[in-house]
Enzyme design. Structure first.
Site, mmCIF file in Angstrom:
data_model
loop_
_atom_site.group_PDB
_atom_site.id
_atom_site.type_symbol
_atom_site.label_atom_id
_atom_site.label_comp_id
_atom_site.label_asym_id
_atom_site.label_seq_id
_atom_site.Cartn_x
_atom_site.Cartn_y
_atom_site.Cartn_z
ATOM 1 N N LYS A 167 0.845 -1.200 0.000
ATOM 2 C CA LYS A 167 0.000 0.000 0.000
ATOM 3 C C LYS A 167 0.888 1.261 0.000
ATOM 4 C CE LYS A 167 -3.839 -2.353 2.347
ATOM 5 N NZ LYS A 167 -4.640 -2.442 3.596
ATOM 6 N N THR A 208 -5.303 -7.901 10.508
ATOM 7 C CA THR A 208 -5.615 -6.577 9.934
ATOM 8 C C THR A 208 -5.103 -5.446 10.829
ATOM 9 O OG1 THR A 208 -7.595 -7.559 8.950
ATOM 10 C CG2 THR A 208 -7.521 -5.153 9.063
ATOM 11 N N TYR A 213 -12.314 -2.592 -3.139
ATOM 12 C CA TYR A 213 -12.836 -2.687 -1.768
ATOM 13 C C TYR A 213 -14.361 -2.594 -1.719
ATOM 14 C CZ TYR A 213 -8.173 -2.459 0.404
ATOM 15 O OH TYR A 213 -6.896 -2.738 0.829
ATOM 16 N N HIS A 260 -1.716 -5.489 1.355
ATOM 17 C CA HIS A 260 -2.993 -6.179 1.125
ATOM 18 C C HIS A 260 -2.721 -7.602 0.635
ATOM 19 C CE1 HIS A 260 -6.922 -7.219 -0.562
ATOM 20 N NE2 HIS A 260 -6.235 -7.677 -1.617
ATOM 21 N N ARG A 309 2.795 -7.241 9.000
ATOM 22 C CA ARG A 309 2.144 -6.169 9.776
ATOM 23 C C ARG A 309 2.635 -6.166 11.229
ATOM 24 N NH1 ARG A 309 -3.869 -7.387 7.318
ATOM 25 N NH2 ARG A 309 -3.763 -6.022 5.484
ATOM 26 N N ARG A 353 -1.761 -14.769 3.714
ATOM 27 C CA ARG A 353 -2.473 -14.098 4.819
ATOM 28 C C ARG A 353 -1.722 -14.301 6.137
ATOM 29 N NH1 ARG A 353 -6.943 -10.699 3.906
ATOM 30 N NH2 ARG A 353 -7.933 -11.469 5.803
ATOM 31 N N PHE A 406 -15.297 3.655 7.655
ATOM 32 C CA PHE A 406 -13.924 4.011 7.273
ATOM 33 C C PHE A 406 -13.690 3.947 5.754
ATOM 34 C CE2 PHE A 406 -13.859 -0.542 8.400
ATOM 35 C CZ PHE A 406 -13.342 -1.106 7.248
ATOM 36 N N ASN A 455 -1.667 -0.218 7.364
ATOM 37 C CA ASN A 455 -1.151 -1.580 7.620
ATOM 38 C C ASN A 455 -0.332 -2.169 6.456
ATOM 39 O OD1 ASN A 455 -3.283 -2.130 5.963
ATOM 40 N ND2 ASN A 455 -4.414 -3.402 7.423
ATOM 41 N N GLU A 490 -9.092 -10.234 -8.104
ATOM 42 C CA GLU A 490 -8.260 -9.045 -7.891
ATOM 43 C C GLU A 490 -7.101 -8.978 -8.889
ATOM 44 O OE1 GLU A 490 -7.331 -9.314 -3.714
ATOM 45 O OE2 GLU A 490 -9.409 -8.951 -3.124
HETATM 46 P P1 IDP Z 1 -7.539 -7.188 5.463
HETATM 47 O O1 IDP Z 1 -6.738 -6.154 4.700
HETATM 48 O O2 IDP Z 1 -6.743 -7.743 6.615
HETATM 49 O O3 IDP Z 1 -8.134 -8.245 4.571
HETATM 50 P P2 IDP Z 1 -10.210 -6.035 5.623
HETATM 51 O O4 IDP Z 1 -11.168 -6.242 6.759
HETATM 52 O O5 IDP Z 1 -10.503 -6.688 4.328
HETATM 53 O O6 IDP Z 1 -8.748 -6.415 6.164
HETATM 54 O O7 IDP Z 1 -10.073 -4.472 5.403
HETATM 55 C C1 IDP Z 1 -9.442 -3.958 4.267
HETATM 56 C C2 IDP Z 1 -8.569 -2.794 4.681
HETATM 57 O O8 IDP Z 1 -9.419 -1.744 5.156
HETATM 58 C C3 IDP Z 1 -7.611 -3.073 5.840
HETATM 59 O O9 IDP Z 1 -6.418 -3.703 5.438
HETATM 60 C C4 IDP Z 1 -7.378 -1.667 6.355
HETATM 61 O O10 IDP Z 1 -6.450 -0.976 5.517
HETATM 62 C C5 IDP Z 1 -8.736 -1.036 6.166
HETATM 63 N N1 IDP Z 1 -9.541 -1.130 7.413
HETATM 64 C C6 IDP Z 1 -10.213 -2.192 7.887
HETATM 65 N N2 IDP Z 1 -10.806 -1.923 9.053
HETATM 66 C C7 IDP Z 1 -10.504 -0.636 9.322
HETATM 67 C C8 IDP Z 1 -10.833 0.253 10.404
HETATM 68 O O11 IDP Z 1 -11.521 -0.101 11.362
HETATM 69 N N3 IDP Z 1 -10.319 1.520 10.336
HETATM 70 C C9 IDP Z 1 -9.566 1.939 9.301
HETATM 71 N N4 IDP Z 1 -9.233 1.160 8.263
HETATM 72 C C10 IDP Z 1 -9.710 -0.122 8.272
HETATM 73 MG MG MG Z 2 -9.620 -8.104 3.076
#
Ligand code: IDP
Ligand code: MG
Length: 231
Positions: free
Chosen positions: A91, A173, A131, A197, A184, A167, A139, A194, A208
């Site tokens: 990212k 996350t 997304y 992806h 991470r 993963r 968010f 973080n 994707e």
């Molecule tokens: P992942 O990246 O671990 O699969 P997802 O739940 O798919 O997590 O969320 C996608 C991305 O959205 C996360 O990697 C993060 O960058 C962002 N994200 C998820 N939850 C939050 C939050 O509560 N606050 C801010 N950003 C979030």
């Molecule tokens: Mg995800």
């Protein structure tokens, strides 16, 4: 692909990986004298002799009547395992912080195969499409701003079990909950930054990769280290 190679190779019945091994000059060859073969076999324990694949093992060695021969083909079974693909992306924060090489190397060292790689400035609509499942989240607007805030590094990786394994390498996350040793867990502190992806299912991996890469941007190749990674 592996399956086709197994059944479509020059000598049917031998897994493609064995054929590749045989063509390598540093590996044991069927033309070596028996004592040399034994020596090589001892040295290269990662390459067991193919002879055992077709060995005859009576179920009861002392029985008068011989039972059917048992043929065990572990290489063939392994070759039939599903090869998956996953979309991994450094990212914008990972790029800005100079973590591109570090992140790529985690997947490289693990032993997966890189099939696509590019530095890319993501447009708004692509970020939203990527997304789309999170569209209802509070968010979401900040997430889209974050993803388009600078260049990202797009990657396609391939391998057996690559989606779940990636993963695990990436970690939870929320970086504060991610285990040490994960990307991470080692390199980030906040969910909204973080650094990387990874697709969450083989279906999303395909979706994707198709979304982020154009035709012709992916490369199919055979790494020379392949027989050193999978038996
Ligand atoms: P992942 O990246 O671990 O699969 P997802 O739940 O798919 O997590 O969320 C996608 C991305 O959205 C996360 O990697 C993060 O960058 C962002 N994200 C998820 N939850 C939050 C939050 O509560 N606050 C801010 N950003 C979030
Ligand atoms: Mg995800």
């Amino acid at each position: 692909m592996e399956t086709v190679a197994v059944f479509g190779g020059a000598s049917p019945g031998f897994p493609s990986s064995l054929q590749r091994r045989r063509s390598c000059s540093s590996l044991p060859s069927a033309h070596h004298k028996p004592n040399l073969r034994a020596h090589h076999h001892h040295q290269l324990s990662a390459f067991p002799s193919s002879l055992h694949l077709f060995s005859y093992f009576p179920a009861r060695p002392h029985a008068r009547t011989l039972s059917k021969p048992r043929i065990f083909l572990p290489h063939l079974v392994a070759s039939l395992e599903q090869v998956d693909e996953t979309y991994i992306m450094v990212k914008p924060d990972g790029v800005q912080r100079g973590l591109v090489g570090e992140i790529i190397s985690r997947f490289e060292k693990k032993g997966f195969k890189l099939t696509g790689l590019k530095l890319f400035q993501c447009p708004q609509d692509l970020a939203e499409e990527h997304y789309k499942d999170l569209k209802g989240k509070s968010f979401f607007p900040k997430l889209i701003d974050y993803i388009v805030s600078g260049p990202v590094v797009c990657m396609a990786w391939e391998g057996v079990g690559v989606v779940a394994a990636a993963r695990k390498l990436i970690g939870a996350t929320n970086p504060l909950q991610a285990e040490p040793g994960t990307i991470r867990g080692d390199l980030a502190v906040q969910t909204g930054r973080n650094v990387v992806h990874g697709s969450d299912s083989p279906e999303n991996g395909k979706r994707e990769i198709a979304l982020w890469f154009k035709e012709g941007e992916l490369c199919q190749w055979t790494p020379v280290q392949a027989p050193w990674l999978r038996e």
